[in-house]
Structure formats: structure tokens, C-alpha cells
Design a protein around this motif. Sequence first.
Motif, PDB file in Angstrom:
ATOM      1  N   VAL A  48      85.848 181.973  36.505  1.00 36.47           N
ATOM      2  CA  VAL A  48      85.070 183.041  37.128  1.00 36.47           C
ATOM      3  C   VAL A  48      85.565 183.236  38.543  1.00 36.47           C
ATOM      4  O   VAL A  48      85.654 182.287  39.313  1.00 36.47           O
ATOM      5  CB  VAL A  48      83.562 182.699  37.134  1.00 36.47           C
ATOM      6  N   ASN A  49      85.892 184.469  38.884  1.00 34.56           N
ATOM      7  CA  ASN A  49      86.326 184.778  40.241  1.00 34.56           C
ATOM      8  C   ASN A  49      85.125 185.144  41.083  1.00 34.56           C
ATOM      9  O   ASN A  49      84.211 185.827  40.622  1.00 34.56           O
ATOM     10  CB  ASN A  49      87.327 185.934  40.241  1.00 34.56           C
ATOM     11  N   LEU A  50      85.144 184.710  42.324  1.00 29.72           N
ATOM     12  CA  LEU A  50      84.050 185.017  43.238  1.00 29.72           C
ATOM     13  C   LEU A  50      84.109 186.477  43.655  1.00 29.72           C
ATOM     14  O   LEU A  50      85.186 187.028  43.842  1.00 29.72           O
ATOM     15  CB  LEU A  50      84.134 184.111  44.468  1.00 29.72           C
ATOM     16  N   PRO A  51      82.954 187.153  43.798  1.00 30.38           N
ATOM     17  CA  PRO A  51      82.973 188.562  44.204  1.00 30.38           C
ATOM     18  C   PRO A  51      83.448 188.713  45.635  1.00 30.38           C
ATOM     19  O   PRO A  51      83.233 187.847  46.467  1.00 30.38           O
ATOM     20  CB  PRO A  51      81.510 189.001  44.061  1.00 30.38           C
ATOM     21  N   GLN A  52      84.084 189.840  45.892  1.00 24.97           N
ATOM     22  CA  GLN A  52      84.586 190.087  47.239  1.00 24.97           C
ATOM     23  C   GLN A  52      83.476 190.640  48.127  1.00 24.97           C
ATOM     24  O   GLN A  52      82.572 191.310  47.667  1.00 24.97           O
ATOM     25  CB  GLN A  52      85.750 191.050  47.204  1.00 24.97           C
ATOM     26  N   GLN A  53      83.574 190.315  49.383  1.00 19.25           N
ATOM     27  CA  GLN A  53      82.651 190.842  50.368  1.00 19.25           C
ATOM     28  C   GLN A  53      83.426 191.802  51.249  1.00 19.25           C
ATOM     29  O   GLN A  53      84.423 191.424  51.851  1.00 19.25           O
ATOM     30  CB  GLN A  53      82.060 189.701  51.206  1.00 19.25           C
ATOM     31  N   PHE A  54      82.963 193.036  51.312  1.00 23.16           N
ATOM     32  CA  PHE A  54      83.642 194.042  52.130  1.00 23.16           C
ATOM     33  C   PHE A  54      82.629 194.680  53.046  1.00 23.16           C
ATOM     34  O   PHE A  54      81.544 195.061  52.625  1.00 23.16           O
ATOM     35  CB  PHE A  54      84.304 195.104  51.242  1.00 23.16           C
ATOM     36  N   SER A  55      82.978 194.789  54.298  1.00 21.37           N
ATOM     37  CA  SER A  55      82.104 195.418  55.273  1.00 21.37           C
ATOM     38  C   SER A  55      82.889 196.506  55.989  1.00 21.37           C
ATOM     39  O   SER A  55      83.885 196.211  56.655  1.00 21.37           O
ATOM     40  CB  SER A  55      81.605 194.375  56.269  1.00 21.37           C
ATOM     41  N   PRO A  56      82.450 197.760  55.859  1.00 21.64           N
ATOM     42  CA  PRO A  56      83.192 198.852  56.501  1.00 21.64           C
ATOM     43  C   PRO A  56      83.004 198.843  58.013  1.00 21.64           C
ATOM     44  O   PRO A  56      82.030 198.309  58.531  1.00 21.64           O
ATOM     45  CB  PRO A  56      82.571 200.106  55.891  1.00 21.64           C
ATOM     46  N   ASP A  57      83.974 199.427  58.707  1.00 24.54           N
ATOM     47  CA  ASP A  57      83.903 199.563  60.160  1.00 24.54           C
ATOM     48  C   ASP A  57      83.112 200.822  60.496  1.00 24.54           C
ATOM     49  O   ASP A  57      83.558 201.928  60.214  1.00 24.54           O
ATOM     50  CB  ASP A  57      85.307 199.654  60.767  1.00 24.54           C
ATOM     51  N   ALA A  58      81.942 200.639  61.077  1.00 26.32           N
ATOM     52  CA  ALA A  58      81.123 201.781  61.474  1.00 26.32           C
ATOM     53  C   ALA A  58      81.616 202.307  62.814  1.00 26.32           C
ATOM     54  O   ALA A  58      81.840 201.552  63.752  1.00 26.32           O
ATOM     55  CB  ALA A  58      79.654 201.387  61.562  1.00 26.32           C
ATOM     56  N   LEU A  59      81.794 203.606  62.878  1.00 22.25           N
ATOM     57  CA  LEU A  59      82.271 204.267  64.085  1.00 22.25           C
ATOM     58  C   LEU A  59      81.114 205.020  64.733  1.00 22.25           C
ATOM     59  O   LEU A  59      80.202 205.478  64.047  1.00 22.25           O
ATOM     60  CB  LEU A  59      83.392 205.250  63.738  1.00 22.25           C
ATOM     61  N   TYR A  60      81.170 205.167  66.034  1.00 20.59           N
ATOM     62  CA  TYR A  60      80.156 205.959  66.721  1.00 20.59           C
ATOM     63  C   TYR A  60      80.525 207.424  66.622  1.00 20.59           C
ATOM     64  O   TYR A  60      81.678 207.805  66.772  1.00 20.59           O
ATOM     65  CB  TYR A  60      80.023 205.526  68.184  1.00 20.59           C
ATOM     66  N   ARG A  61      79.530 208.237  66.331  1.00 23.00           N
ATOM     67  CA  ARG A  61      79.756 209.666  66.180  1.00 23.00           C
ATOM     68  C   ARG A  61      79.724 210.339  67.547  1.00 23.00           C
ATOM     69  O   ARG A  61      78.861 210.056  68.372  1.00 23.00           O
ATOM     70  CB  ARG A  61      78.666 210.255  65.278  1.00 23.00           C
ATOM     71  N   ILE A  62      80.657 211.219  67.784  1.00 26.31           N
ATOM     72  CA  ILE A  62      80.719 211.965  69.039  1.00 26.31           C
ATOM     73  C   ILE A  62      79.778 213.167  68.911  1.00 26.31           C
ATOM     74  O   ILE A  62      79.918 213.970  67.975  1.00 26.31           O
ATOM     75  CB  ILE A  62      82.153 212.428  69.339  1.00 26.31           C
ATOM     76  N   PRO A  63      78.808 213.306  69.813  1.00 27.03           N
ATOM     77  CA  PRO A  63      77.843 214.402  69.695  1.00 27.03           C
ATOM     78  C   PRO A  63      78.454 215.754  70.062  1.00 27.03           C
ATOM     79  O   PRO A  63      79.363 215.844  70.879  1.00 27.03           O
ATOM     80  CB  PRO A  63      76.747 214.021  70.698  1.00 27.03           C
ATOM     81  N   PHE A  64      77.939 216.796  69.422  1.00 27.14           N
ATOM     82  CA  PHE A  64      78.359 218.154  69.751  1.00 27.14           C
ATOM     83  C   PHE A  64      77.714 218.622  71.049  1.00 27.14           C
ATOM     84  O   PHE A  64      78.266 219.432  71.777  1.00 27.14           O
ATOM     85  CB  PHE A  64      77.994 219.126  68.625  1.00 27.14           C
ATOM     86  N   GLN A  65      76.506 218.104  71.285  1.00 28.30           N
ATOM     87  CA  GLN A  65      75.777 218.501  72.483  1.00 28.30           C
ATOM     88  C   GLN A  65      75.050 217.266  73.024  1.00 28.30           C
ATOM     89  O   GLN A  65      74.383 216.560  72.269  1.00 28.30           O
ATOM     90  CB  GLN A  65      74.766 219.602  72.140  1.00 28.30           C
ATOM     91  N   ASP A  66      75.174 217.022  74.305  1.00 27.60           N
ATOM     92  CA  ASP A  66      74.513 215.869  74.908  1.00 27.60           C
ATOM     93  C   ASP A  66      73.008 216.087  74.962  1.00 27.60           C
ATOM     94  O   ASP A  66      72.524 217.205  75.123  1.00 27.60           O
ATOM     95  CB  ASP A  66      75.040 215.640  76.332  1.00 27.60           C
ATOM     96  N   SER A  67      72.266 214.990  74.829  1.00 25.37           N
ATOM     97  CA  SER A  67      70.815 215.080  74.945  1.00 25.37           C
ATOM     98  C   SER A  67      70.383 214.406  76.242  1.00 25.37           C
ATOM     99  O   SER A  67      71.113 213.575  76.795  1.00 25.37           O
ATOM    100  CB  SER A  67      70.133 214.408  73.750  1.00 25.37           C
ATOM    101  N   ALA A  68      69.200 214.734  76.693  1.00 24.77           N
ATOM    102  CA  ALA A  68      68.711 214.207  77.970  1.00 24.77           C
ATOM    103  C   ALA A  68      68.446 212.705  77.908  1.00 24.77           C
ATOM    104  O   ALA A  68      68.617 211.997  78.899  1.00 24.77           O
ATOM    105  CB  ALA A  68      67.432 214.936  78.377  1.00 24.77           C
ATOM    106  N   ASP A  69      68.048 212.202  76.726  1.00 15.30           N
ATOM    107  CA  ASP A  69      67.719 210.785  76.611  1.00 15.30           C
ATOM    108  C   ASP A  69      68.898 209.920  76.145  1.00 15.30           C
ATOM    109  O   ASP A  69      68.759 208.727  75.929  1.00 15.30           O
ATOM    110  CB  ASP A  69      66.524 210.574  75.691  1.00 15.30           C
ATOM    111  N   GLY A  70      70.074 210.505  75.960  1.00 15.40           N
ATOM    112  CA  GLY A  70      71.255 209.741  75.573  1.00 15.40           C
ATOM    113  C   GLY A  70      71.398 209.501  74.080  1.00 15.40           C
ATOM    114  O   GLY A  70      72.317 208.830  73.638  1.00 15.40           O
ATOM    115  N   ASN A  71      70.490 210.045  73.284  1.00 16.08           N
ATOM    116  CA  ASN A  71      70.540 209.895  71.829  1.00 16.08           C
ATOM    117  C   ASN A  71      71.593 210.856  71.272  1.00 16.08           C
ATOM    118  O   ASN A  71      71.628 212.026  71.637  1.00 16.08           O
ATOM    119  CB  ASN A  71      69.163 210.200  71.233  1.00 16.08           C
ATOM    120  N   THR A  72      72.463 210.365  70.382  1.00 14.39           N
ATOM    121  CA  THR A  72      73.535 211.205  69.841  1.00 14.39           C
ATOM    122  C   THR A  72      73.282 211.641  68.402  1.00 14.39           C
ATOM    123  O   THR A  72      74.190 212.136  67.741  1.00 14.39           O
ATOM    124  CB  THR A  72      74.882 210.459  69.905  1.00 14.39           C
TER     125      THR A  72
END
Length: 138
Positions: free
Chosen positions: A76-100
Motif C-alpha cells: 500500500v502506498n501512502l497518499p500524497q499531501q499537496f498544499s497549493p501556494d496561495a497568492l494575494y490578490r491585487i485589488p482593482f480599487q483600494d478600500s479605506a480600511d485596507g481590505n482587498t
Amino acid sequence: MLDKLDTMIGFHRQALNLRAQRQQILAANIANSDTPNYQARDIDFRVELTKAIEQHQVKRQTAIGLHVTSPQHIQVNLPQQFSPDALYRIPFQDSADGNTVDMDLERMAFMDNSVHYQGSLTFLGEQFKSLMSVLQQG
């Protein structure tokens, strides 16, 4: 036989796992839409799927299995563990509170990901129905 089955559904298994992880990231973005300074994240699905498939192929070639003490044991082969690289999304418009988080973009990405996830499940279901039909006839 199992190798052929793994080859047949391996791509879709990787895609489903990656879509499920992306769905969690998008849900977190939506849940934090009112959190000050929250940075929206996402993954590049195509790049991450390519990496997951390549990692799976390397893992199959250098499989680490369980120690067997008898030739009658099934390896029996052990299952693979894969974790994707999460990237930060660049906002189209800046918000006053810094939320993107852009709720329209997040909802669209969430629904698009859901449709693709459901499509992969439907495709796999049909593949298994076909396989069961062949096994019942043979």
C-alpha cells in the motif's frame, strides 16, 4: 489493473482536491469581506494543478510503501499531501480600511469553481458507471 484505474482518474482526483482547497480559500475571502486589512487570497489553478500532477508522477515512480513481512501482503502506498501556494490578490480599487476583498469577483470565482468541481464529479461518476457496466458484462 489498479495502475490503469489510477491513471484514468488521477487527473480528476488531483483537480477535485485542488478545487476543494480553492473553495476554502474563496470562502475565507467572502467571510472576511468586512475585516479591516484582510488581504484576499487565491491560487493559480492551472499552475497548481500542473505542480500537483508532476508531484504525483514523481511520487508514483519513487513510491514509499508500508513494510511487508510476507509475500502475500498487499503493498500500500501512502497518499500524497499537496498544499497549493496561495497568492494575494491585487485589488482593482483600494478600500479605506485596507481590505482587498472584491465581493463581486469573489462570488464569481466561487461560483465558477463550484461549477467546475461539480462538472468533475459528474464526469467521474459517468466514468465509474461505464467501468461498472464493463465489469458486469465481463
